[in-house]
Design a protein around this motif. Structure first.
Motif, PDB file in Angstrom:
ATOM      1  N   LEU A  14       0.873  -1.176   0.000  1.00 43.69           N
ATOM      2  CA  LEU A  14       0.000   0.000   0.000  1.00 43.69           C
ATOM      3  C   LEU A  14       0.911   1.227   0.000  1.00 43.69           C
ATOM      4  CD1 LEU A  14      -3.084   0.883   0.396  1.00 43.69           C
ATOM      5  CD2 LEU A  14      -2.328   1.475   2.704  1.00 43.69           C
TER       6      LEU A  14
ATOM      7  N   ARG B  26      -3.851  -0.487   5.479  1.00 44.44           N
ATOM      8  CA  ARG B  26      -2.891  -1.585   5.259  1.00 44.44           C
ATOM      9  C   ARG B  26      -3.480  -2.915   5.694  1.00 44.44           C
ATOM     10  NH1 ARG B  26       2.666   1.337   7.397  1.00 44.44           N
ATOM     11  NH2 ARG B  26       3.506   1.765   5.340  1.00 44.44           N
ATOM     12  N   LEU B  29      -5.992  -4.089   3.163  1.00 44.63           N
ATOM     13  CA  LEU B  29      -5.329  -4.660   1.977  1.00 44.63           C
ATOM     14  C   LEU B  29      -4.785  -6.055   2.292  1.00 44.63           C
ATOM     15  CD1 LEU B  29      -4.490  -4.177  -0.994  1.00 44.63           C
ATOM     16  CD2 LEU B  29      -2.323  -3.277  -0.141  1.00 44.63           C
TER      17      LEU B  29
END
Lengths: 612, 201
Positions: A14, B26, B29
């Motif tokens: 990310l 995060r 994900l």
């Protein structure tokens, strides 16, 4: 060294758009990076700064954008694959070298990152730097998500190396400050240095050679148009009679609008990722395949104007919809604006939600921190000059001095303008003018203004607010930063010595937290004429805590409620003060222990932190 | 296509809103959910409003428009109220009850809306809402900033965000600096406890 951005091909992380740009540069094998920080570009150099130890590239924080581009241009002449980063208004500063670098070309390859800020989230204007791609004649890439930010940075650098011509990577705040998944390609080895061979007919742009280079530049842009026709970043999808041509973040908005409204089958879409020069053949084919066309681009109607030209040239009868309410040249686009505009063409009813609006709430503007010495300096200046003087401001934290009760800004244009526009204002108005400028901004472009003020015998007081760092953008190094903090990377320059050597007759230096010295010195300087400089030194309070590791040992408290405490609250208005039922209180968590309030008012006293 | 969810986070500059946003994104994900996040902070590190967004389920743009938010995480109650315009009817709110007064309030020139009226406004739009004293909870865990983690933990424990408490704890261990892990794990426990003990409004 170990860092997620140095990971292997195939890894997915990310990333912030700006971190993705860093990875793209590393995949391309960037050799040299020069920058001047500025929102929303700053995380690019600041992330690279954390990766210095990997020894794949050289990074420098230059003193301004023109210098950054010239250093980068020199490095690229000498054969380095180079990235130069800045915010949109910085490109104005760098425009002079830029518009000639495209004539000479740069053998090592150079990419200029321009981080634009539609909506002025942190800027003095919302100029559209796609103009520079046209103005300077350089190909332009515009990512719409972090994955593309990575991929396009790499592609732009490789194209710059291949063609030996500069390339523009243009982003907007939403992309720079967006996080999304990024799948890595292989990390590139640092690019080989391209040996420089002397060629004055190319690299020395005197009139005769410059004239000869211009047609070569135009031919280069025609070659780039061929690249744009085949670019994997320019894609067509869908099969319908309503077309949309979108670029930049509008492509992401369009995707979300089509998904949310189930309109995927109702439009044919041409997405432009490589946005200059335009792939005219591809666009013409696209325009021939639809009856109506909506152009989506934030800012100026640049693509729209080109499409209208093309349609006229080819005699295409389609209706082109572009900048028309709610899609204006102002601010940012959004999914709701695009849904409304597209809905009107598709003849689909769109009901945008509006949410619950509350009555007028107290605003929360950004403010000078508790313990910021700028507040102390502004307070002292207002005490001595009041409303008689005009206050020429500049770009930095101290622009926030515009807020009452400090009210220390009457006008400002751009980085470094405080001294020079203050000079002109004083000359015409005959009023006393006080210019405020920070240390990083002084090195950026205050130096030339000060030289001019001395040279042309202007009459103004320049207050240099030296907090020893580039505070507003996140504490980047500048020549004013102390030698201990700069370490081996860079050398410290002494502002006082510079100012004196420039021939400023009256130079004074005081500590920012010392109200008595501030006010006394200002009173003296007020009575004099010519160019006067007051250097106010005190480290940025956040920098002192985080980098200089200075402990906050003291805390202020109100020893006696009453008029004196109320007056200090009203006129000094430190962020740590709070009005409550008893009168005035000091928030211990916020108080930096600067003790300026204690010097201003007998109501305030100091105590050791943690004791009641 | 996975479940679509739009989360809006709001707080005051310096409070840790962006750190909390990045941590949560995060972890999302890591669950292999399609996610993007955005932040708008401009000059807000100097005490202004900091807003951020997390969009799960295939969105490509990071911005959310008025009346579109499913879950609002308010790290400061005045900002919860300001951000309420973004909440869709029937959405959910997790908010702090402890104010950070803006300059006009500190100067005595404006007053803060009372907490009861904020809760009333929230109830007009939200189907579910929870309110916690997150500064106090944070201090109880060991640092004021960890109160943000407690608020996120409460949202995760409610089942409205597709992140389990175990996944949140794993994410804290994976992504936070080692010296902050224990404090934040304690904040998670306190946040979960607060969700179960605090009456839903």
């Amino acid at each position: 060294m170990n860092h997620p951005l140095l990971g292997q091909a195939g890894e997915r992380h990310l990333l912030l758009g700006n971190e993705a740009i860093v990875r793209g540069a590393l995949e391309a094998g960037v050799n040299m990076v020069a920058c001047y920080p500025g929102t929303p570009s700053s995380e690019v150099p600041d992330t690279l700064n954390k990766l210095r130890a990997c020894q794949r590239f050289t990074l420098e924080y230059s003193v301004n954008e023109k210098v950054a581009l010239e250093v980068g241009g020199g490095a690229a002449l000498a054969g380095a694959l180079t990235l130069v980063t800045m915010k949109h208004v910085g490109v104005n500063v760098a425009a002079d070298p830029l518009l000639t670098m495209t004539y000479t070309g740069l053998p090592g390859g150079l990419v200029l990152l321009s981080a634009d800020d539609p909506g002025c989230h942190a800027s003095q204007n919302e100029q559209d730097n796609r103009y520079y791609a046209r103005f300077a004649s350089m190909p332009c890439f515009e990512p719409a998500n972090p994955q593309e930010a990575k991929d396009m940075t790499k592609a732009a650098l490789l194209l710059a190396r291949e063609t030996q011509q500069p390339v523009l990577l243009r982003t907007t705040t939403r992309i720079n400050h967006m996080r999304g998944p990024v799948t890595f390609g292989p990390l590139g080895e640092p690019a080989p240095i391209v040996p420089f061979s002397r060629n004055v007919r190319r690299f020395v742009p005197v009139p005769a050679t410059a004239r000869a280079r211009h047609p070569m530049l135009l031919q280069h842009m025609e070659d780039m148009r061929v690249i744009a026709e085949k670019s994997p970043f320019n894609t067509t999808a869908g099969n319908a009679k309503v077309g949309v041509i979108a670029s930049g973040v509008s492509r992401a908005y369009l995707h979300d609008v089509l998904m949310a409204h189930g309109w995927e089958g109702k439009v044919r879409v041409l997405e432009l990722g490589m946005t200059w020069p335009l792939p005219e053949q591809k666009i013409e084919l696209f325009m021939r395949s639809v009856h109506a066309l909506l152009v989506l681009e934030e800012g100026e109607p640049l693509v729209e104007a080109e499409l209208r030209c093309l349609a006229q040239k080819q005699g295409l009868p389609l209706a082109i919809h572009g900048k028309h309410d709610p899609l204006t040249r102002l601010g940012e686009y959004s999914t709701t604006k695009i849904a409304e505009a597209l809905g009107a063409i598709l003849d689909e009813k769109v009901e945008n939600a509006c949410g619950l609006h509350c009555e007028e709430l107290p605003q929360r503007p950004p403010n000078l921190c508790a313990g910021c010495a700028h507040r102390s300096a502004f307070y002292a200046v207002r005490q001595i000059f009041g409303d008689d003087a005009m206050y020429s401001s500049d770009i930095g934290c101290y622009t926030l001095g515009v807020l009452p009760p400090l009210s220390g800004a009457d006008f400002a244009f751009c980085m470094g303008s405080s001294i020079s526009s203050g000079s002109g204002f004083a000359h015409v108005s005959g009023k006393p003018v006080v210019a405020f400028i920070g240390d990083s901004t002084f090195f950026h472009s205050g130096l030339t203004g000060l030289a001019n003020a001395v040279f042309n015998r202007h009459n103004l007081l320049v207050v240099i607010l030296d907090n020893g760092t580039t505070a507003m953008t996140g504490h980047q190094p500048n020549p004013g930063v102390s030698a201990e903090v700069l370490g081996e990377q860079a050398a410290h320059l002494d502002i006082e010595a510079i100012v004196k050597s420039m021939g400023v007759a009256r130079v004074e230096k005081v500590r920012g937290y010392n109200q008595k010295a501030l006010q006394r010195t200002l009173e003296e300087l007020k009575g004099q004429n010519g160019v006067r400089v007051l250097l106010v030194e005190e480290p940025c309070v956040l920098f002192a805590r985080r980098t200089l590791k200075k402990a906050r040992t003291q805390v202020a408290f109100v020893a006696e409620q009453g008029e004196a405490a109320e007056k200090c609250l009203a006129t000094f208005a430190c962020q740590a003060f709070c009005k409550n039922a008893e009168g005035v209180a000091v928030d211990e968590e916020l108080c930096a222990g600067c003790m300026v309030c204690m010097q201003l008012s007998p109501a305030f006293k100091a105590r050791k932190r943690g004791t009641e | 296509m996975s479940q679509k969810l739009r989360i809006y986070l709001t707080g005051v500059g310096g409070q840790g809103t962006l750190t909390a946003t990045t941590l949560l994104t995060r972890i999302i994900l890591d669950q292999n959910l399609p996610v993007v996040a955005g932040e708008i902070h401009g000059m807000a590190q100097r005490g202004g409003v900091v807003e951020s967004t997390i969009l799960i389920g295939g969105w490509q743009s990071p911005s959310i428009q008025l009346g579109e938010v499913d879950i609002l995480l308010g790290f400061e109650p005045l900002e919860t109220l300001r951000g309420l315009a973004y909440l869709r009817t029937g959405g959910a709110v997790f908010s702090s009850t402890e104010f950070t007064p803006p300059p006009s309030v500190s100067a005595g020139k404006a007053v803060l809306p009372p907490m009861e009226s904020i809760q009333k406004s929230v109830a007009e739009v939200a189907e579910k809402a929870w309110f916690f004293p997150i500064k106090t909870i944070g201090l109880q865990a060991g640092s004021q900033q960890s109160g943000n983690t407690a608020l996120i933990a409460a949202a995760c424990a409610s089942g409205l965000i597709p992140v389990s408490i175990e996944a949140l704890e794993a994410g804290i261990r994976k992504y936070m600096p080692a010296k902050l892990v224990e404090v934040n794990l304690k904040a998670v426990a306190l946040g979960v406890e607060a969700l179960h003990t605090t009456g839903k409004h």
